[in-house]
Design an enzyme around this catalytic site. Structure first.
Site, short mmCIF file in Angstrom:
data_model
loop_
_atom_site.label_atom_id
_atom_site.label_comp_id
_atom_site.label_asym_id
_atom_site.label_seq_id
_atom_site.Cartn_x
_atom_site.Cartn_y
_atom_site.Cartn_z
CB VAL A 127 -2.90 -11.30 5.72
CG1 VAL A 127 -4.10 -12.06 5.19
CG2 VAL A 127 -3.28 -9.86 6.06
CE LYS A 169 2.39 -7.77 -21.61
NZ LYS A 169 2.30 -9.06 -21.00
CB SER A 202 7.32 -3.93 -11.78
OG SER A 202 6.57 -2.75 -11.60
CE1 TYR A 232 7.51 4.32 -1.93
CE2 TYR A 232 6.68 6.27 -3.03
CZ TYR A 232 7.72 5.57 -2.46
OH TYR A 232 8.96 6.14 -2.43
CE LYS A 270 -0.20 9.57 -7.23
NZ LYS A 270 0.54 8.30 -7.33
CG MET A 309 10.26 -1.03 -8.55
SD MET A 309 9.15 -2.41 -8.23
CE MET A 309 10.05 -3.77 -8.95
CG LEU A 310 10.19 5.89 -7.29
CD1 LEU A 310 11.05 6.89 -6.55
CD2 LEU A 310 8.75 5.97 -6.81
CB ALA A 311 7.18 7.19 -13.26
CG HIS A 328 6.80 36.66 2.66
ND1 HIS A 328 6.75 35.68 3.64
CD2 HIS A 328 5.93 37.63 3.02
CE1 HIS A 328 5.86 36.06 4.55
NE2 HIS A 328 5.37 37.24 4.20
#
Ligand code: FAD
Ligand code: NAD
Length: 469
Positions: free
Chosen positions: A240, A35, A148, A186, A52, A322-324, A448
């Site tokens: 809070v 949508k 989500s 996060y 990012k 909940m990670l891509a 190295h």
């Protein structure tokens, strides 16, 4: 008459669009409905990618102000052009979402813009964004990948101007003088970092007595110390209880989490970042009887099947991180299962990265989890301060920690805090996917001078013989 496809995917986020493409690659006819005005879901539009982009830009700004002089590069009069920074972020998002539209065309996935609702276990009705309706039929599967939404706290009214979720925090028109972040996870720490680097005072109010609760505790503590050095203020073990937005900002009432004396804190902007909740409201799940768990997530079995035959679910809308990339891996595995394959997904080998400075990256078990499970393990640790490339780069904060089974030496967890930790964790995830031992990593030649040599040294340290410390 319904247009019929083998597979209908609802949601074009990293779960849905990847599932759609993989199913099409495997020869199925596929429609993917979303949508939003652009594909890519939360991640591309208001999540991973814009955050990012701003982290990168704000890091450049902070480096120009505070770091270049040490390299003998003198820059004067560094100023912030926030409009350009935000416009760049928007362009990065648009380039990425256009990329997904291209992939849909390339793979002959029919991309439909509209809100989808299940009409039956094999039928979907779409209220098209441009107006009108479309009826779709599914021969093989309907995949729910609706993702989500931000969680809210009772009594807090988000206006996306003064009291914002991550979406508002990605588009503030000016740098707030004081940003109060509710939630030290996060989003709180990443978006807090963006605005701190751009000049805001940042106070993080966290309910628990530590930040990033799911991470290895040693990393959480090191990250908190590092952020404090950057000027973050933390109010841990604090809740809070009220927010009042007025002309001059927001006044928050705080209380110790366990109860006690109330105090107030003033903010120009408040970011609510207390987690995310599955987004399933508009799908008509109740009507066709799709079961949810006690947290509102769609219940699935080991093959992503719901209790209604032919209806599957993946990504943020089901249980798990909940990670891509978790959503995408589930999309691939499900598409391959629908094509008759027998793929598997090792959830223990899915990495997690917080893109603060320094970055924090983890895969597998934390020390706390191993202790709780009574697993005998050995830990090897190596600090970046002893890594020549980190010294050359001028960033020596942090360490690599490898946890290996005490008997078999199999790698059980890898935890990195430091420069480029998010890139380095790839090696650790691969090692875990292949059930490698710490010795396997230790005996692998690492170029190295690279930061990755710290991973090798941590693996050597598991057996007590790191070379460079
Ligand atoms: P989503 O990406 O949420 O996509 C679901 C899509 O379904 C949405 O586009 C929605 O519009 C659509 N939809 C819902 N209901 C319907 C309906 N009825 N009809 C049609 N369409 C519908 N994860 C990472 O791994 N790395 C990160 O760096 C990272 N950064 C993040 C930063 C922020 C600020 C946020 C908020 C999240 C971040 N995440 C990150 C998490 C990541 O965005 C999610 O884990 C990921 O997007 C989940 O993918 P998904 O496909 O399950 O759902
Ligand atoms: P989170 O779960 O990471 O952190 C929420 C924090 O809020 C926790 O520390 C929790 O203890 C705290 N909290 C909860 N209720 C509170 C309260 N009443 N008062 C004060 N603190 C409270 O959630 P998030 O930061 O909102 O992010 C949501 C999800 O999005 C993450 O879990 C992650 O899966 C995903 N995400 C990932 C990345 C990434 O991969 N780099 C970046 C952003 C978001």
């Amino acid at each position: 008459m319904a247009d019929t496809f083998d597979v209908i995917v609802i949601g074009a986020g990293p779960g849905g669009y990847v599932a759609a493409i993989r199913a099409a690659q495997l020869g199925m006819s596929v429609a993917c409905v979303d949508k939003r005005d652009a594909p890519g879901g939360t991640c591309l539009n208001i999540g991973c990618i814009p955050s990012k982009a701003l982290l990168q830009s704000s890091e450049r700004f902070a480096a120009a102000q505070h770091e270049l002089a040490a390299h003998g590069v003198q820059v004067a009069g560094v100023t912030l052009d926030l409009r350009t920074m935000l416009a760049r972020k928007d362009k990065v998002v648009a380039d990425n979402t256009r990329g997904v539209e291209f992939l849909f065309r390339k793979n002959k996935v029919e991309y439909i813009k509209g809100a989808a609702r299940l009409a039956a276990r094999d039928r979907v009705t779409v209220a098209l964004n441009g107006g009108g309706q479309r009826a779709l039929g599914a021969r093989k599967a309907i995949i729910l990948a609706t993702g989500s939404d931000s969680a809210n706290l009772p009594g807090i009214v988000v206006d996306e101007q003064r009291i914002v979720t991550s979406t508002g925090a990605l588009a503030l028109a000016s740098v707030p003088k004081h940003l109060v972040v509710i939630g030290g996870g996060y989003i709180g720490l990443e978006m807090g970092s963006v605005w701190r680097r751009l000049g805001a005072e940042v106070t993080v109010v966290e309910f628990l007595d530590r930040v990033t609760p799911g991470m290895d505790a040693e990393l959480s503590a090191a990250l908190q110390r590092s952020l404090e050095r950057q000027g973050f203020k933390f109010r841990l073990g604090t809740k809070v209880v009220e927010t009042k937005a007025g002309k001059d900002g927001v006044v928050l009432a705080l209380e110790p989490a366990k109860g006690g004396v109330r105090e107030s804190l003033k903010a120009d902007v408040v970011l609510v970042a207390v987690g995310r909740v599955p987004y399933t409201g508009e799908l008509g799940l109740k009507e066709i009887g799709v079961a949810l768990d006690d947290k509102g997530r769609i219940k699935v079995d080991g093959r992503f099947a719901t209790n209604v035959p032919g209806v599957y679910a993946i990504g943020d809308a089901i249980a798990g991180a909940m990670l891509a990339h978790k959503a995408s891996e589930e999309g691939v595995v499900l598409a391959e299962m629908l094509a008759g394959g027998r793929p598997s997904l090792d959830y223990d080998a899915i990495p997690a990265v917080i893109y603060t400075w320094p970055e924090v990256a983890s895969v597998g078990r934390t020390e706390e989890q191993l202790k709780q499970a009574g697993t005998a393990y050995r830990a090897g640790k190596f600090p970046f301060s002893a890594n020549p490339r980190a010294r050359a780069n001028g960033f020596t904060e942090g360490f690599v920690k490898i946890l290996a089974d005490a008997k078999t030496d199999r790698v059980l967890g890898v935890h990195i805090i430091g420069p480029d930790a998010g890139t380095m964790i790839g090696e650790a995830a691969l090692a875990m996917e292949f059930a490698a031992s710490a010795e396997d990593i230790a005996r692998t030649a690492h170029a190295h001078p690279t930061l990755e040599e710290a991973v090798k040294e941590a693996a050597l340290a598991v057996d007590g013989h790191a070379i460079h410390i």
